[in-house]
Motif scaffolding. Sequence first.
Motif, PDB file in Angstrom:
ATOM      1  N   GLU A  31      67.073 -50.783  60.521  1.00 33.86           N
ATOM      2  CA  GLU A  31      67.311 -49.386  60.132  1.00 33.86           C
ATOM      3  C   GLU A  31      67.346 -48.476  61.366  1.00 33.86           C
ATOM      4  N   ARG A  35      70.406 -46.178  62.992  1.00 38.15           N
ATOM      5  CA  ARG A  35      70.256 -44.766  63.371  1.00 38.15           C
ATOM      6  C   ARG A  35      70.808 -44.542  64.788  1.00 38.15           C
ATOM      7  N   LEU A  38      74.627 -44.525  64.785  1.00 33.60           N
ATOM      8  CA  LEU A  38      75.214 -43.239  64.389  1.00 33.60           C
ATOM      9  C   LEU A  38      75.261 -42.282  65.574  1.00 33.60           C
ATOM     10  N   GLU A  39      74.205 -42.311  66.389  1.00 33.98           N
ATOM     11  CA  GLU A  39      74.196 -41.459  67.588  1.00 33.98           C
ATOM     12  C   GLU A  39      75.309 -41.883  68.538  1.00 33.98           C
ATOM     13  N   ASN A  42      78.622 -40.657  67.334  1.00 32.14           N
ATOM     14  CA  ASN A  42      78.812 -39.218  67.553  1.00 32.14           C
ATOM     15  C   ASN A  42      79.103 -38.904  69.019  1.00 32.14           C
ATOM     16  N   TRP A  59      80.697 -42.704  60.729  1.00 31.36           N
ATOM     17  CA  TRP A  59      80.010 -42.861  59.433  1.00 31.36           C
ATOM     18  C   TRP A  59      79.434 -41.528  58.976  1.00 31.36           C
ATOM     19  N   ASP A  60      79.732 -41.188  57.737  1.00 27.63           N
ATOM     20  CA  ASP A  60      79.257 -39.928  57.183  1.00 27.63           C
ATOM     21  C   ASP A  60      78.012 -40.200  56.345  1.00 27.63           C
ATOM     22  N   ILE A  61      76.949 -40.607  57.025  1.00 29.49           N
ATOM     23  CA  ILE A  61      75.707 -40.940  56.323  1.00 29.49           C
ATOM     24  C   ILE A  61      74.525 -40.409  57.122  1.00 29.49           C
ATOM     25  N   SER A  62      73.351 -40.474  56.518  1.00 27.47           N
ATOM     26  CA  SER A  62      72.161 -40.050  57.257  1.00 27.47           C
ATOM     27  C   SER A  62      71.307 -41.277  57.639  1.00 27.47           C
ATOM     28  N   ALA A  63      71.957 -42.413  57.839  1.00 28.05           N
ATOM     29  CA  ALA A  63      71.317 -43.698  58.202  1.00 28.05           C
ATOM     30  C   ALA A  63      70.544 -44.327  57.067  1.00 28.05           C
TER      31      ALA A  63
ATOM     32  N   GLU B  78      80.583 -44.587  50.228  1.00 24.09           N
ATOM     33  CA  GLU B  78      79.410 -43.748  50.543  1.00 24.09           C
ATOM     34  C   GLU B  78      79.357 -43.409  52.032  1.00 24.09           C
ATOM     35  N   GLY B  79      80.518 -43.018  52.559  1.00 24.43           N
ATOM     36  CA  GLY B  79      80.579 -42.540  53.941  1.00 24.43           C
ATOM     37  C   GLY B  79      80.752 -43.618  54.995  1.00 24.43           C
TER      38      GLY B  79
END
Lengths: 63, 170
Positions: A31, A35, A38-39, A42, A59-63, B78-79
């Motif tokens: 996990e 995260r 994702l960084e 970006n 990815w359009d998620i919050s991890a 889901e993204g």
Amino acid sequence: MANKKPLPTEVEALFRAKQKRRKELANLPFEEKIRILLELQNISHDLRSAKSRDQHLIWDISA
Amino acid sequence: MEKTLKVINQMQKKKVIAKYAIGGGIAAIFYIEPILTYDLDIFVFLPQTEHGLVTLSPLYEFLKKKGYQTSHEHIIIEGVPVQFIPAYNQLIEEAITQARETKYKRTKTKVIRVEHLLAIMLQTDRPKDRTRITQLLEQAKINMDYLLDIFKRHGLLDKWQRFRKRFYGK
């Protein structure tokens, strides 16, 4: 064939430290690695936005 | 990513896909330091249609009905851009069958074993695969006996020896 010169001690130590850090990162929970991914996406997106039209889907998620 | 995996698990429960396992860059991240990747590659066994055909169409229809959009070769669940890859040879079939069960947060999923991942990368042999192989060799815990057995059974021993010679000089 070119002779391989030994690296300076400081550089050897730096490479060893980098290798150690990579192994520590490899042992992070899945996990946490996602995260970090994702960084990375970006950061890469921001760099590419300035220079290129070749965009990946981040990815359009919050991890 | 948990929501994405839940949708994929639901697809398996509803028999839209038979078995699946995470492969590619995300599977590599499971074993090594985080690396930049943009796809979630899902290797799948697809159920046969009544005509005996194996096709991705029912899978895409299922997801489109749920409102997920496609983008080039991906479907955004889901993204997350997901690419479904049907098992295209015996190595991939074995990798899916023997994938290890794990959890992402509270959701069960399966990730291809590191030895199969390495063998698939050796077989695919793109520049990024070669980079990832060296990262796996340096950072992951690998069962070398098991790995060599996979190479032997799938005709990859020669390629492995060439790889070792080229990148490790032995």
